[in-house]
Design a protein around this motif. Structure first.
Motif, PDB file in Angstrom:
ATOM      1  N   PRO A  52       0.923  -1.072  -0.011  1.00 47.06           N
ATOM      2  CA  PRO A  52       0.057  -0.217   0.033  1.00 47.06           C
ATOM      3  C   PRO A  52       0.811   1.340  -0.028  1.00 47.06           C
ATOM      4  CG  PRO A  52      -0.267  -0.979   2.175  1.00 47.06           C
ATOM      5  CD  PRO A  52       0.637  -2.014   1.193  1.00 47.06           C
ATOM      6  N   LEU A  53       0.320   2.299  -0.289  1.00 43.74           N
ATOM      7  CA  LEU A  53       1.147   3.636  -0.319  1.00 43.74           C
ATOM      8  C   LEU A  53       0.878   3.958   0.856  1.00 43.74           C
ATOM      9  CD1 LEU A  53      -0.732   5.347  -3.355  1.00 43.74           C
ATOM     10  CD2 LEU A  53       1.258   4.288  -3.400  1.00 43.74           C
ATOM     11  N   ASN A  54       1.968   4.897   1.379  1.00 42.03           N
ATOM     12  CA  ASN A  54       2.103   5.316   2.901  1.00 42.03           C
ATOM     13  C   ASN A  54       1.265   6.653   2.781  1.00 42.03           C
ATOM     14  OD1 ASN A  54       4.052   3.533   3.529  1.00 42.03           O
ATOM     15  ND2 ASN A  54       5.834   4.649   2.358  1.00 42.03           N
ATOM     16  N   ALA A  55       0.666   6.868   3.933  1.00 42.15           N
ATOM     17  CA  ALA A  55      -0.078   8.176   4.209  1.00 42.15           C
ATOM     18  C   ALA A  55       0.117   8.912   5.362  1.00 42.15           C
ATOM     19  CB  ALA A  55      -1.560   7.699   3.970  1.00 42.15           C
ATOM     20  N   MET A  56      -0.043  10.290   5.453  1.00 33.49           N
ATOM     21  CA  MET A  56       0.235  11.037   6.413  1.00 33.49           C
ATOM     22  C   MET A  56      -1.245  11.610   6.901  1.00 33.49           C
ATOM     23  SD  MET A  56       2.129  12.356   8.703  1.00 33.49           S
ATOM     24  CE  MET A  56       1.087  12.743  10.236  1.00 33.49           C
ATOM     25  N   VAL A  57      -1.761  11.187   8.013  1.00 27.99           N
ATOM     26  CA  VAL A  57      -3.054  11.596   8.489  1.00 27.99           C
ATOM     27  C   VAL A  57      -3.052  12.611   9.478  1.00 27.99           C
ATOM     28  CG1 VAL A  57      -5.341  10.903   9.227  1.00 27.99           C
ATOM     29  CG2 VAL A  57      -3.994   9.432   7.637  1.00 27.99           C
ATOM     30  N   ARG A  58      -3.436  13.956   9.201  1.00 33.26           N
ATOM     31  CA  ARG A  58      -3.389  14.933  10.375  1.00 33.26           C
ATOM     32  C   ARG A  58      -4.737  15.681  10.479  1.00 33.26           C
ATOM     33  NH1 ARG A  58      -0.953  19.248   8.553  1.00 33.26           N
ATOM     34  NH2 ARG A  58      -0.216  19.921  10.084  1.00 33.26           N
ATOM     35  N   LEU A 146       5.969   9.485  19.430  1.00 32.56           N
ATOM     36  CA  LEU A 146       7.352   8.803  18.865  1.00 32.56           C
ATOM     37  C   LEU A 146       7.840   9.845  19.015  1.00 32.56           C
ATOM     38  CD1 LEU A 146       6.440   6.027  16.374  1.00 32.56           C
ATOM     39  CD2 LEU A 146       6.921   5.671  18.831  1.00 32.56           C
ATOM     40  N   PHE A 147       7.705  10.943  18.242  1.00 34.17           N
ATOM     41  CA  PHE A 147       8.563  12.409  18.117  1.00 34.17           C
ATOM     42  C   PHE A 147       8.928  12.637  19.388  1.00 34.17           C
ATOM     43  CE2 PHE A 147       6.777  12.036  13.733  1.00 34.17           C
ATOM     44  CZ  PHE A 147       7.715  12.290  13.022  1.00 34.17           C
ATOM     45  N   TYR A 148       8.276  12.818  20.215  1.00 40.17           N
ATOM     46  CA  TYR A 148       8.437  13.425  21.540  1.00 40.17           C
ATOM     47  C   TYR A 148       9.358  12.674  22.374  1.00 40.17           C
ATOM     48  CZ  TYR A 148       3.760  15.554  20.803  1.00 40.17           C
ATOM     49  OH  TYR A 148       2.624  16.332  20.330  1.00 40.17           O
ATOM     50  N   VAL A 173       2.673   2.269   5.652  1.00 42.88           N
ATOM     51  CA  VAL A 173       2.709   2.954   6.972  1.00 42.88           C
ATOM     52  C   VAL A 173       1.469   4.210   6.948  1.00 42.88           C
ATOM     53  CG1 VAL A 173       3.887   4.254   8.938  1.00 42.88           C
ATOM     54  CG2 VAL A 173       4.943   2.280   7.283  1.00 42.88           C
ATOM     55  N   LEU A 174       0.774   4.015   7.747  1.00 42.42           N
ATOM     56  CA  LEU A 174      -0.233   5.358   8.042  1.00 42.42           C
ATOM     57  C   LEU A 174       0.303   5.899   9.155  1.00 42.42           C
ATOM     58  CD1 LEU A 174      -3.875   3.899   7.357  1.00 42.42           C
ATOM     59  CD2 LEU A 174      -2.266   4.855   5.816  1.00 42.42           C
ATOM     60  N   LEU A 175       0.558   7.212   9.194  1.00 52.85           N
ATOM     61  CA  LEU A 175       1.063   8.014  10.413  1.00 52.85           C
ATOM     62  C   LEU A 175      -0.134   8.979  10.864  1.00 52.85           C
ATOM     63  CD1 LEU A 175       4.588   9.207   9.692  1.00 52.85           C
ATOM     64  CD2 LEU A 175       3.712   7.248  10.742  1.00 52.85           C
ATOM     65  N   VAL A 176      -0.567   8.962  12.170  1.00 48.97           N
ATOM     66  CA  VAL A 176      -1.782   9.823  12.318  1.00 48.97           C
ATOM     67  C   VAL A 176      -1.404  10.833  13.581  1.00 48.97           C
ATOM     68  CG1 VAL A 176      -3.991   9.943  13.381  1.00 48.97           C
ATOM     69  CG2 VAL A 176      -3.274   7.876  12.025  1.00 48.97           C
ATOM     70  N   SER A 177      -1.490  12.210  13.122  1.00 50.43           N
ATOM     71  CA  SER A 177      -1.043  13.053  14.226  1.00 50.43           C
ATOM     72  C   SER A 177      -1.948  14.165  14.546  1.00 50.43           C
ATOM     73  CB  SER A 177       0.332  13.600  13.707  1.00 50.43           C
ATOM     74  OG  SER A 177       0.721  14.755  14.621  1.00 50.43           O
ATOM     75  N   VAL A 184       5.864  17.042  10.531  1.00 47.05           N
ATOM     76  CA  VAL A 184       6.344  15.475  10.721  1.00 47.05           C
ATOM     77  C   VAL A 184       7.393  15.132   9.763  1.00 47.05           C
ATOM     78  CG1 VAL A 184       5.762  13.056  10.105  1.00 47.05           C
ATOM     79  CG2 VAL A 184       4.388  14.371  11.547  1.00 47.05           C
ATOM     80  N   ILE A 185       7.491  15.814   8.479  1.00 44.28           N
ATOM     81  CA  ILE A 185       8.417  15.285   7.451  1.00 44.28           C
ATOM     82  C   ILE A 185       9.611  15.950   7.736  1.00 44.28           C
ATOM     83  CG2 ILE A 185       8.893  15.280   4.935  1.00 44.28           C
ATOM     84  CD1 ILE A 185       6.597  13.600   5.492  1.00 44.28           C
ATOM     85  N   ALA A 186       9.596  17.114   8.130  1.00 48.72           N
ATOM     86  CA  ALA A 186      10.878  18.105   8.735  1.00 48.72           C
ATOM     87  C   ALA A 186      11.515  17.641   9.751  1.00 48.72           C
ATOM     88  CB  ALA A 186      10.409  19.553   8.965  1.00 48.72           C
ATOM     89  N   GLU A 187      10.725  16.855  10.705  1.00 47.91           N
ATOM     90  CA  GLU A 187      11.384  16.237  11.788  1.00 47.91           C
ATOM     91  C   GLU A 187      12.095  14.801  11.930  1.00 47.91           C
ATOM     92  OE1 GLU A 187      11.749  17.593  14.913  1.00 47.91           O
ATOM     93  OE2 GLU A 187      10.839  19.554  14.173  1.00 47.91           O
ATOM     94  N   LEU A 188      11.831  14.287  10.463  1.00 44.88           N
ATOM     95  CA  LEU A 188      12.451  13.090  10.260  1.00 44.88           C
ATOM     96  C   LEU A 188      13.821  12.997   9.673  1.00 44.88           C
ATOM     97  CD1 LEU A 188       9.360  11.348   8.577  1.00 44.88           C
ATOM     98  CD2 LEU A 188      10.222  10.614  10.775  1.00 44.88           C
ATOM     99  N   ASP A 189      14.527  12.119  10.218  1.00 40.84           N
ATOM    100  CA  ASP A 189      15.975  12.000   9.658  1.00 40.84           C
ATOM    101  C   ASP A 189      16.055  12.062   8.048  1.00 40.84           C
ATOM    102  OD1 ASP A 189      16.958  11.325  11.997  1.00 40.84           O
ATOM    103  OD2 ASP A 189      17.684   9.434  11.678  1.00 40.84           O
ATOM    104  N   GLY A 190      17.164  12.510   7.504  1.00 41.27           N
ATOM    105  CA  GLY A 190      17.091  12.582   6.046  1.00 41.27           C
ATOM    106  C   GLY A 190      16.968  11.332   5.107  1.00 41.27           C
TER     107      GLY A 190
END
Length: 371
Positions: A52-58, A146-148, A173-177, A184-190
């Motif tokens: 599946p495609l990954n998704a960011m749910v905000r 997880l970010f905290y 992966v679905l991320l829900v914030s 979220v994207i800016a806080e992740l490792d390169g």
């Protein structure tokens, strides 16, 4: 119901009280067609045997994000070769805890509490997926936790790169914030950013008409006929709209119903709603406090005792209580600030430069009650 409008001992105004519980999954899910379509688009390849495609749910709290995913996961779970796992990151806030939860869902028993390395846990999961030819979709709900804890990049890296180390492992992966201040994207490792290109699905706050519609359906399913008049429902909807969180309204209906029963009345009146609102409006405060560790609870108590004072003063009291050092203290302050329980604002103190002042985001008594 009794003719005088009073309940007898064995009567209830509720038809089904479970309808007003936070984990209730409604049969109909209104005002979120666009968001459901976006999520279905991301998940559809799994049904065809592809990753599946990954998704960011905000979206703000209480806007239907978790309910939407539970609905779609419920539909997917019956399909051969597709597995779904939802992880509550407020509870499982480390990479190891996340993968332990995935293991538990796949194998239907918990991994040993100790003595199993992450590498071993990871291999058992990916071996299972390839042996059974199953496609896995993982929802990291409340991923902001997880970010905290500084665990987000490692966790995502392991999930997103699984197919590279274990050929044939297909994981989406679905991320829900609910933290709109978290980029979220800016806080992740390169190295994670380079492989994480998610579909974006946004859940805006419900408007008042939508709130009336959704809560009205809960009233019809949860209360007996004529228990809650339309003007009372409108008042509940107005209070809910002020907070922007549908869960406040659902909790408010339940508590107002209980207040009416306490008066032995067969109808919910405005006074029942107003009395219940003081508690219901803190529904997310209760949820946030429930997820705190013991040191975090101790620090929150200390800040309640020193509300508005400088970070150094609070640290001295906290250190006396726990013996923990300043580095750990600073990490805990940042965590409480991130989850919205305190405000840690920098101020300029004459002769001392910049210093942080720590103040509560909620009434001190409301916090103490929940601690």
């Amino acid at each position: 119901m009794a003719e005088d409008g009073m309940l007898s001992w064995d009567e209830s105004i509720f038809r089904d009280e479970h309808v007003f519980e936070i984990d209730y999954l409604p049969e109909t899910f209104r005002h979120r067609d666009e968001q459901l379509e976006g999520l279905q688009y991301a998940l559809r390849p799994a049904v065809r045997g592809s990753r599946p495609l990954n998704a960011m749910v905000r979206g703000p709290p209480g806007t239907g994000k978790t309910t939407a995913i539970q609905k779609l996961f419920g539909e997917l779970d019956g399909r051969r070769g597709v597995r779904t796992v939802r992880v509550n990151c407020q509870v499982d806030s480390t990479r190891y805890a996340v993968f332990s939860r995935i293991f538990e869902q796949l194998f239907e028993y918990e991994p040993p509490a100790s003595g199993v390395s992450f590498k071993s846990l990871f291999k058992q999961i990916t071996d299972h997926l390839t042996d059974e030819d199953e496609i896995l979709t993982v929802c990291l709900d409340d991923v902001n936790y997880l970010f905290y804890e500084g665990e987000a990049s490692e966790t995502l890296y392991s999930l997103l790169r699984a197919h590279e180390t274990h050929a044939g492992a297909k994981i989406g992966v679905l991320l829900v914030s609910s933290d709109l201040d978290l980029d979220v994207i800016a806080e992740l490792d390169g190295r994670v950013q380079s492989v994480f290109r998610p579909e974006e699905v946004f859940f805006p706050a419900y408007d008042e008409d939508a709130i009336v519609d959704i809560l009205g359906e809960r009233v019809a399913r949860g209360f007996r006929d004529d228990v809650l008049a339309l003007p009372v429902l409108d008042r509940v909807a107005a209070l809910t709209a002020e907070t922007g969180d549908l869960r406040v309204g659902i909790d408010l209906l339940r508590r107002a119903g209980l207040n009416a029963e306490r008066r032995a009345s067969d109808a919910v009146e405005s006074e029942d709603v107003e009395t219940a609102y003081e508690t219901a409006r803190h529904v997310h405060l209760s949820r946030r406090v429930r997820g705190l560790s013991d040191p975090e609870r101790t620090l929150l108590t200390t800040i309640a005792d020193h509300d508005g004072e400088r970070a150094g003063t609070v640290y001295e009291a906290f250190h006396d209580e726990t013996g923990l050092g300043y580095t750990r203290y600073s990490e805990l302050v940042n965590k409480l600030d991130s989850v919205g329980l305190i405000d840690a604002d920098y101020t300029t103190v004459e002769g001392r430069g910049r210093s942080r002042e720590l103040s509560l985001s909620y009434d001190a008594d409301a916090i103490r009650d929940r601690l």
